[in-house]
Design an enzyme around this catalytic site. Sequence first.
Site, short mmCIF file in Angstrom:
data_model
loop_
_atom_site.label_atom_id
_atom_site.label_comp_id
_atom_site.label_asym_id
_atom_site.label_seq_id
_atom_site.Cartn_x
_atom_site.Cartn_y
_atom_site.Cartn_z
N HIS A 191 0.81 -1.23 0.00
CA HIS A 191 0.00 0.00 0.00
C HIS A 191 0.84 1.27 0.00
O HIS A 191 0.36 2.33 0.37
CB HIS A 191 -0.96 -0.02 1.20
CG HIS A 191 -1.98 -1.11 1.11
ND1 HIS A 191 -2.80 -1.48 2.15
CD2 HIS A 191 -2.31 -1.93 0.08
CE1 HIS A 191 -3.59 -2.48 1.76
NE2 HIS A 191 -3.31 -2.77 0.52
N CYS A 231 1.04 13.76 -14.67
CA CYS A 231 2.35 14.21 -14.18
C CYS A 231 2.94 13.07 -13.35
O CYS A 231 2.31 12.59 -12.42
CB CYS A 231 2.19 15.46 -13.32
SG CYS A 231 3.75 15.99 -12.56
N1 APR Z 1 -1.21 -7.66 17.86
C1 APR Z 1 -1.82 -8.41 16.91
N2 APR Z 1 -2.93 -8.02 16.27
C2 APR Z 1 -3.46 -6.85 16.61
C3 APR Z 1 -2.89 -6.00 17.60
C4 APR Z 1 -1.72 -6.45 18.25
N3 APR Z 1 -1.10 -5.74 19.18
N4 APR Z 1 -3.67 -4.90 17.71
C5 APR Z 1 -4.64 -5.03 16.81
N5 APR Z 1 -4.53 -6.19 16.14
C6 APR Z 1 -5.35 -6.69 15.03
C7 APR Z 1 -6.80 -6.37 15.09
O1 APR Z 1 -7.52 -7.34 15.85
C8 APR Z 1 -7.17 -6.40 13.62
O2 APR Z 1 -7.48 -7.70 13.20
O3 APR Z 1 -4.86 -6.02 13.88
C9 APR Z 1 -5.89 -5.99 12.92
C10 APR Z 1 -5.93 -4.61 12.30
O4 APR Z 1 -6.89 -4.64 11.28
P1 APR Z 1 -7.23 -3.34 10.43
O5 APR Z 1 -7.43 -2.18 11.33
O6 APR Z 1 -8.34 -3.71 9.51
O7 APR Z 1 -5.88 -3.05 9.62
P2 APR Z 1 -5.33 -3.79 8.33
O8 APR Z 1 -5.71 -5.21 8.31
O9 APR Z 1 -3.89 -3.44 8.27
O10 APR Z 1 -6.10 -3.01 7.19
C11 APR Z 1 -5.76 -3.27 5.86
O11 APR Z 1 -7.05 -1.42 5.09
O12 APR Z 1 -7.64 0.74 5.63
C12 APR Z 1 -6.90 -0.05 4.81
O13 APR Z 1 -5.00 0.53 3.57
C13 APR Z 1 -5.44 0.30 4.89
O14 APR Z 1 -3.54 -1.15 4.89
C14 APR Z 1 -4.81 -0.95 5.44
C15 APR Z 1 -5.78 -2.03 5.03
#
Ligand code: APR
Length: 324
Positions: free
Chosen positions: A135, A148
Amino acid sequence: MASTAARPSVNGIVPQKDLESFQFHLAKSTRIIALLGAGVSASSGLPTFRGAGGMWRTHEATDLATPEAFAADPGLVWQFYNYRRHMALNVKPNPAHYALAELARKKQGFITLSQNVDGLSPRAGHPSQSLKLLHGSLFDVKCSDFFCKYTQIDNYTDPIVPALTIPTTADGDEVDPTSKAILASKDLDISDVNVKIPEIDTAHLPSCPSCKGLLRPGVVWFGERLPGDVMSDIETWLDESETIDLIMVIGTSAKVYPAAGYVDMAREKGARVAVINMDKKDVPASGVYSQDWFFEGDAAKIVPELFKNEIGEITEMPDAADSR
Ligand code: APR
């Protein structure tokens, strides 16, 4: 599924039996993927996108991550991204970032696909050839005009332009700029809707030195394609062999495609899946099979424990940002 219920655990972190079976499999694995999400950086102090912490002012963080949001209100979207850059620069990589970086140095056939744009894996020294930023990065900036092609890599200026300086005093506060109090004052938390933020004139936002249009964050927004060079590197890696031994799905809700699709792609090539997540409900769409693992808890604690046999203890945590 390797159950985590009422089993003796190692250091209170992961159940012994699951740890051993995972480590046994990791030791013999030669083709490994790690799919990372915001949860990997959570214990560094960065908020995730979904669930608690997913709001920025009155906006879902994910609603601000679209070309439409930028077109409608570039000032607001830049305030959000400038804030995220500032936050990321003010935290440190955690042991999960270092453990993944060290495993990449130890295991040749290991590739990390990260959805994180926060720069923490590169700062932990993760070898760049085996770290694919699906990303983009908060620290890349590019022209918002499709025609551009201006791009700036590794722009760490904080604030990126003076107009985006995060306020330290509320609007209307009378302050003596030379007083100790103002010198020691802290940034206001502009993710909180009760903190006023200024309207910013488009003329004061980052502008393209080439075409004078608006610059935008070099991240992939919803509805946009993933970077072509990154995708082709991943395809090359996938095509190198008919098999994948293991995919680790770490700190991601695995809801955003195409990133989440790598789980099933890896399964089709024979991979066992290890999920590391704080939330038991956050499993990949295809679920967790009987030969898979679910390690519940903080990635910063669990990942180093899982890799210990391969990488030893993490003793030093140098931050590449300190030598910039
Ligand atoms: N350790 C392990 N897991 C964790 C922790 C932790 N300390 N804290 C939170 N989590 C988990 C949550 O339970 C959740 O499943 O991390 C996950 C975060 O999920 P999202 O907030 O959905 O983030 P992500 O999966 O990275 O989102 C993907 O979505 O918004 C877009 O582009 C953005 O890259 C991002 C993509």
